[in-house]
Motif scaffolding. Structure first.
Motif, mmCIF file in Angstrom:
data_model
loop_
_atom_site.group_PDB
_atom_site.id
_atom_site.type_symbol
_atom_site.label_atom_id
_atom_site.label_comp_id
_atom_site.label_asym_id
_atom_site.label_seq_id
_atom_site.Cartn_x
_atom_site.Cartn_y
_atom_site.Cartn_z
ATOM 1 N N SER A 95 0.870 5.260 0.629
ATOM 2 C CA SER A 95 0.069 6.349 1.220
ATOM 3 C C SER A 95 0.188 7.587 0.349
ATOM 4 O O SER A 95 1.267 7.985 -0.056
ATOM 5 C CB SER A 95 0.559 6.647 2.642
ATOM 6 N N ILE A 143 0.847 -1.185 0.000
ATOM 7 C CA ILE A 143 0.000 0.000 0.000
ATOM 8 C C ILE A 143 0.887 1.241 0.000
ATOM 9 O O ILE A 143 1.853 1.321 0.753
ATOM 10 C CB ILE A 143 -0.945 0.027 1.221
ATOM 11 N N SER A 148 -9.942 7.350 -5.966
ATOM 12 C CA SER A 148 -10.835 6.847 -4.917
ATOM 13 C C SER A 148 -10.373 5.461 -4.481
ATOM 14 O O SER A 148 -10.162 4.575 -5.319
ATOM 15 C CB SER A 148 -12.278 6.783 -5.431
ATOM 16 N N ARG A 149 -10.235 5.269 -3.162
ATOM 17 C CA ARG A 149 -9.789 3.974 -2.639
ATOM 18 C C ARG A 149 -10.883 2.918 -2.778
ATOM 19 O O ARG A 149 -10.645 1.736 -2.491
ATOM 20 C CB ARG A 149 -9.372 4.104 -1.165
ATOM 21 N N GLU A 206 -7.949 4.009 -8.804
ATOM 22 C CA GLU A 206 -7.755 3.893 -7.359
ATOM 23 C C GLU A 206 -6.986 5.080 -6.787
ATOM 24 O O GLU A 206 -7.022 5.330 -5.573
ATOM 25 C CB GLU A 206 -7.021 2.597 -7.010
ATOM 26 N N ILE A 226 -6.439 -0.521 -3.551
ATOM 27 C CA ILE A 226 -5.313 0.183 -2.931
ATOM 28 C C ILE A 226 -4.403 0.750 -4.013
ATOM 29 O O ILE A 226 -4.348 0.252 -5.140
ATOM 30 C CB ILE A 226 -4.519 -0.765 -2.016
#
Length: 610
Positions: free
Chosen positions: A462, A460, A479-480, A476, A484
């Motif tokens: 950030s 993942i 929008s998550r 993605e 991920i």
């Protein structure tokens, strides 16, 4: 044996500390060569005297030719002709006999040096005029700023000659309201710039024949007068003898210890150590980017004379390090927000990367607020110039076999960023504009301003905000809810790049009766390939070329699957591109939720597609 080595090192440290203290007891007057000006407080020779021997902002250094140089803000270096400590005036000149060029960059607002009060300074404007434009005889051009076919003139900003104003309107104003001493404009060669300093105030010490310096343990830069220790008979010479003897003794002792160490050390370990050192130095020399001053950047680009591109983050100029080595220099636009992060990303990410499909960073400049990146020069520009339908009409189409090789090279470069480095590098801005082509049209990935580093086992990434270019950004990232954010975001961008190669850059803008959103572009390709049961071969006469186009389309559609887990890794993408088209499985519609858009548009004309 180890305890003796430890005791020896401690003793050596104490001896060197003592010698250092003895050497720093006084700040002797020094010179760069026998004919150079005397350097003493408030001036300090960098690298030869401790900081306490000078006042902040008064550092000078010696050149290889034993000339004395003073560095002024911002990165203006002028040679010192004479220093008058009693009147606190320094005379400066330019070695290239073009003092005015240096004054264009000079900013004395943050310096202790100022123009002398009796020096007449005026506001001037610089004009670039064609050699065909005739100015009055009493106005001489500035020869060192002029060149073939043009002349540069300095005129007072408040000039009132109507005839001259009429003539000068046809010239280009390149600088405005420059505060320059009148004598610099009036005189031709052998120009001297006198500057004075008022702080620190050492006139009273000089008048008494005493040395000026900082008070011990002073936190306010207080000045004191002390005797000139070097003038005391015998004292300076005796101390020099003591210091020279101590240094010579230390050198002999170190030499003995080195011989003993080599005698007792293991030969194999020593050879391995030397090999590691040589390897490190070679890698450092080949791959570590060099740091340039802004004056170096101006020299490399010949004063930014050849502009080859411009974008949102800066302007690119062609330059050369030598007659054989050409470079591309990107001058970054100054910004309080994004510029610093982009610069750090670019240098930190690709500073030590060396891959055939990744552009090489030769060096960088971080000189105050001026920032620049120096890359290897790639003569064939970027990929987007060769895949658009408009440029295809200009005989710039490369052929499908070459486009397939370019796509494979880009994939290998991205796979190297994902798996070939110590840390995984996510580019986040893969697009044709950021793929440069060398003289053989081999692709190289560039522009790492949005890149992020992460460990290879990190699944993942950030992110606080979306990054990338519209149309190439994976869902993605916005929008998550779609999954991920990971290295699969670069896979999505690469898929969009492949589809643009197939259909032509910005092809979606040529298709009427649909939205300008790029989400419709893959659907159009999918309809052409699958839903309408039309093979791309109908648009291409050669069967082999049709197979290449179909392979690129299928791989591109796999890469832009809506959910990241459905996209292949770049390693698998490479295998698909190197494989046979007949063995590829056609993916599902990447955007089934949008419905199948029935588009009756023709493929825009391209070389090989007519």
């Amino acid at each position: 044996m180890e305890i003796y080595h430890f005791l020896f090192l401690i003793s050596l440290f104490i001896i060197m500390l003592y010698l250092g203290e003895c050497q720093n007891e006084q700040c002797p007057e020094l010179r760069c060569g026998d004919e150079g000006p005397a350097i003493r407080f408030p001036f300090r020779l960098k690298g030869m005297q401790p900081h306490r021997c000078g006042f902040p902002g008064f550092d000078v250094f010696c050149t290889h030719a034993n000339d004395t140089v003073l560095e002024l803000p911002i990165s203006v270096k002028l040679y010192i002709k004479r220093i008058d400590y009693k009147s606190q005036v320094i005379q400066l000149y330019d070695q290239d006999d073009c003092l005015l060029r240096q004054l264009l960059e000079l900013n004395l607002s943050s310096s202790h040096f100022q123009y002398k009060e009796e020096v007449n300074t005026y506001g001037y404007a610089l004009f670039n005029c064609s050699s065909r434009q005739v100015l009055p005889e009493y106005i001489d051009p500035i020869s060192c700023l002029s060149g073939l076919g043009y002349q540069v003139y300095a005129l007072a900003s408040n000039m009132g000659d109507p005839k001259l104003l009429m003539i000068i309107t046809s010239c280009t104003r390149i600088y405005n309201d420059l505060l320059i001493p009148y004598d610099i404009i009036l005189r031709g060669h052998d120009k001297i710039l006198p500057l004075e300093w008022k702080e620190p105030e050492c006139r009273h010490c000089e008048a008494k024949g005493r040395m000026c310096g900082l008070k011990n343990n002073s936190t306010t830069s207080e000045i004191k007068c002390s005797s000139k220790l070097d003038n005391t008979p015998g004292v300076g010479a005796s101390k020099k003898i003591v210091v020279a003897g101590a240094i010579l003794g230390s050198f002999v002792l170190l030499l003995v210890v080195f011989v003993v160490y080599r005698f007792y050390s293991n030969d194999k370990v020593e050879k391995e150590y030397q090999a590691r050192i040589e390897t490190f130095l070679e890698d450092y020399r080949n791959f570590k980017p060099a740091r340039y001053m802004y004056t170096d950047i101006k020299r490399i680009t010949n004063q930014f004379s050849e502009k080859i591109g411009e974008g949102a983050y800066g302007t690119v100029f062609k330059g050369k390090l030598s007659n054989e080595i050409h470079v591309a220099v990107k001058i970054l636009k100054y910004s309080f927000k994004g510029n610093g992060e982009d610069f750090i990303n670019e240098v930190g990410t690709i500073g030590r990367i060396h891959h055939v499909n990744v552009v090489r960073l030769v060096g960088f400049c971080a000189d105050g607020y001026r920032r620049a990146l120096v890359y290897e020069f790639l003569p064939n520009d970027s990929l987007d110039k060769f895949i658009s339908s408009v440029d295809a009409a200009k005989n710039r189409f490369l052929g499908w076999e070459k486009l397939q090789d370019i796509a494979l090279g880009i994939a290998k470069g991205i796979e190297y960023l994902h798996q070939g480095c110590d840390q995984r590098i996510l580019h986040f801005d893969i697009k044709p504009h950021n793929v440069l082509l060398d003289q053989n049209f081999n692709p190289k990935i560039s522009d790492f301003g949005l890149a992020k580093l992460c460990s290879k086992d990190q699944s993942i990434v950030s992110m606080t905000t979306a990054r990338g270019t519209m149309g190439y950004i994976a869902p993605e990232v916005f929008s998550r809810n779609f999954g991920i954010v990971s290295y699969k975001a670069d896979v999505y961008s690469f898929g969009m790049l492949l589809l643009e190669i197939v259909g032509g850059s910005k092809i979606f803008a040529d298709i009427v009766e649909i939205s300008t959103s790029k989400n419709y572009f893959p659907t159009w390709i999918y309809n052409l390939l699958i839903e309408q049961k039309e093979d791309l071969q109908v648009l291409i006469e050669d069967y082999g070329e049709a197979q290449i186009v179909k392979k690129l389309a299928i791989v591109g559609l796999w890469c832009i699957q809506w959910h990241p887990l459905d996209r292949p890794s770049m390693k698998v993408v490479i295998q698909m591109l190197e494989g046979v088209e007949d063995k590829l499985i056609v993916p599902p519609n990447p955007f089934p939720s949008t419905g199948v858009a029935k588009i009756n548009a023709q493929m825009p004309p391209r070389r090989g597609l007519d």
